[in-house]
Design an enzyme around this catalytic site. Structure first.
Site, PDB file in Angstrom:
ATOM      1  N   MET A  92       0.981   5.254  -0.067  1.00 40.09           N
ATOM      2  CA  MET A  92       0.138   6.419   0.226  1.00 40.09           C
ATOM      3  C   MET A  92       1.008   7.676   0.292  1.00 40.09           C
ATOM      4  O   MET A  92       2.126   7.635   0.825  1.00 40.09           O
ATOM      5  CB  MET A  92      -0.594   6.228   1.559  1.00 40.09           C
ATOM      6  CG  MET A  92      -1.379   4.928   1.650  1.00 40.09           C
ATOM      7  SD  MET A  92      -2.167   4.759   3.263  1.00 40.09           S
ATOM      8  CE  MET A  92      -2.625   3.014   3.222  1.00 40.09           C
TER       9      MET A  92
ATOM     10  N   ASP B   4       0.830  -1.194   0.000  1.00 40.52           N
ATOM     11  CA  ASP B   4       0.000   0.000   0.000  1.00 40.52           C
ATOM     12  C   ASP B   4       0.868   1.249   0.000  1.00 40.52           C
ATOM     13  O   ASP B   4       1.562   1.537   0.988  1.00 40.52           O
ATOM     14  CB  ASP B   4      -0.908   0.008   1.231  1.00 40.52           C
ATOM     15  CG  ASP B   4      -2.026  -1.008   1.128  1.00 40.52           C
ATOM     16  OD1 ASP B   4      -2.753  -0.978   0.113  1.00 40.52           O
ATOM     17  OD2 ASP B   4      -2.186  -1.822   2.053  1.00 40.52           O
TER      18      ASP B   4
ATOM     19  N   GLY C  57     -10.011  -4.164   2.294  1.00 40.47           N
ATOM     20  CA  GLY C  57     -10.561  -3.391   3.398  1.00 40.47           C
ATOM     21  C   GLY C  57     -11.503  -4.182   4.267  1.00 40.47           C
ATOM     22  O   GLY C  57     -12.558  -4.615   3.806  1.00 40.47           O
ATOM     23  N   GLY C  58     -11.120  -4.412   5.510  1.00 40.71           N
ATOM     24  CA  GLY C  58     -11.998  -5.108   6.445  1.00 40.71           C
ATOM     25  C   GLY C  58     -12.195  -6.576   6.135  1.00 40.71           C
ATOM     26  O   GLY C  58     -13.172  -7.184   6.580  1.00 40.71           O
TER      27      GLY C  58
ATOM     28  N   GLY D 262      -4.791  -7.579   5.879  1.00 43.72           N
ATOM     29  CA  GLY D 262      -3.616  -7.163   6.628  1.00 43.72           C
ATOM     30  C   GLY D 262      -3.602  -7.733   8.020  1.00 43.72           C
ATOM     31  O   GLY D 262      -2.977  -8.754   8.294  1.00 43.72           O
ATOM     32  N   SER D 263      -4.339  -7.094   8.925  1.00 44.34           N
ATOM     33  CA  SER D 263      -4.336  -7.525  10.319  1.00 44.34           C
ATOM     34  C   SER D 263      -4.863  -8.941  10.491  1.00 44.34           C
ATOM     35  O   SER D 263      -4.416  -9.672  11.384  1.00 44.34           O
ATOM     36  CB  SER D 263      -5.156  -6.551  11.174  1.00 44.34           C
ATOM     37  OG  SER D 263      -6.470  -6.407  10.677  1.00 44.34           O
TER      38      SER D 263
ATOM     39  N   GLY E  34      -6.483   4.517   3.432  1.00 49.30           N
ATOM     40  CA  GLY E  34      -5.643   5.364   4.259  1.00 49.30           C
ATOM     41  C   GLY E  34      -5.169   4.717   5.540  1.00 49.30           C
ATOM     42  O   GLY E  34      -4.038   4.919   5.953  1.00 49.30           O
ATOM     43  N   PHE E  35      -6.022   3.884   6.146  1.00 46.17           N
ATOM     44  CA  PHE E  35      -5.657   3.300   7.431  1.00 46.17           C
ATOM     45  C   PHE E  35      -6.179   1.867   7.528  1.00 46.17           C
ATOM     46  O   PHE E  35      -7.171   1.506   6.904  1.00 46.17           O
ATOM     47  CB  PHE E  35      -6.219   4.135   8.591  1.00 46.17           C
ATOM     48  CG  PHE E  35      -5.668   5.529   8.643  1.00 46.17           C
ATOM     49  CD1 PHE E  35      -4.477   5.794   9.293  1.00 46.17           C
ATOM     50  CD2 PHE E  35      -6.331   6.575   8.011  1.00 46.17           C
ATOM     51  CE1 PHE E  35      -3.956   7.077   9.330  1.00 46.17           C
ATOM     52  CE2 PHE E  35      -5.828   7.865   8.045  1.00 46.17           C
ATOM     53  CZ  PHE E  35      -4.621   8.114   8.710  1.00 46.17           C
TER      54      PHE E  35
END
Length: 228
Positions: A36, A34, A175-176, A196-197, A141-142
């Site tokens: 940014m 990613d 995302g999520g 990711g996590s 972004g996060f």
């Protein structure tokens, strides 16, 4: 086949080589990077030097997601650093056709990305020119954001169009994504999952990757409208 792309944004950068090798051994198909710039999205992460370093420690394809303004200025740098797939945002590109052609001329696969607030309409004219579409299921972004279900209609619409046109198109979602949401994306038509996590924070990366890949069998997909 469902492909899993761990995002190194969630990795331990103190031990980046070990983290990448961990997920490679655990069965990852791609490494998601990613990028940014602090302008297109409200965060700053990494640049070509990190991609170059990652390229040295893995044989997996590098899926480089450019969340940056003026992507045409940096495509060549990321290609030379070792990217295999370069994704640009429809919202950031001033000329998608030109930027996609530049990516391919440099020997990389091209991906076009849309944010949660963007419909599939702006990218329909370039679907036959790209190898992959990335549908964001969070605002970029996060990390650690909640999966936005409006992505499902877009995925379903894109898969329907790709099938009707006979396009060999990967549909990626980012995302999520975790063991509770992966099945939604897969059953809607996505075949590449960025996580990711859910992978890097798991006790067992191999188990996490396996659960994501197999989650399509876990429960039926609720009725999802096809979004334009």
């Amino acid at each position: 086949m469902v492909k899993i792309a761990p995002s190194i944004l969630s990795s331990d950068f103190r031990n980046l080589e070990a983290e990448i090798q961990k997920v490679e051994k655990a069965g990852a198909d791609l490494i998601h990077v990613d990028v940014m710039d602090g302008h297109f999205v409200p965060n700053i992460t990494m640049g070509p030097l990190v991609v170059y370093a990652v390229r040295k420690v893995t044989k997996l394809p590098l899926d480089v997601h450019l969340m940056i303004e003026n992507p045409e200025k940096y495509i060549e740098a990321f290609a030379k650093a070792g990217a295999d797939i370069i994704g640009i945002h429809a919202e950031a590109s001033k000329n998608m056709t030109r930027d996609i052609a530049q990516i391919k001329k440099l020997g990389c696969k091209a991906c076009i990305t849309i944010n949660p607030g963007t419909s599939v309409k702006p990218i329909l004219r370039v679907l036959d020119k790209v190898d992959m579409v990335l549908v964001m299921s969070v605002h970029p972004g996060f990390e650690k954001q909640v999966f936005m279900t409006n992505a499902l209609g877009k995925i379903k619409a894109l898969r329907k169009i790709a099938t009707e046109k006979g396009l060999n198109l990967d549909i990626e979602v980012d995302g999520g994504i975790n063991s509770q949401t992966a099945h939604l994306a897969i059953q809607a038509g996505a075949n590449v999952l960025v996580a990711g996590s859910a992978i890097f924070y798991a006790k067992s990366a191999a188990k996490a990757i396996r659960e994501l890949r197999e989650s399509k069998h876990s429960r039926p997909l609720p009725k999802v409208p096809t979004s334009p």
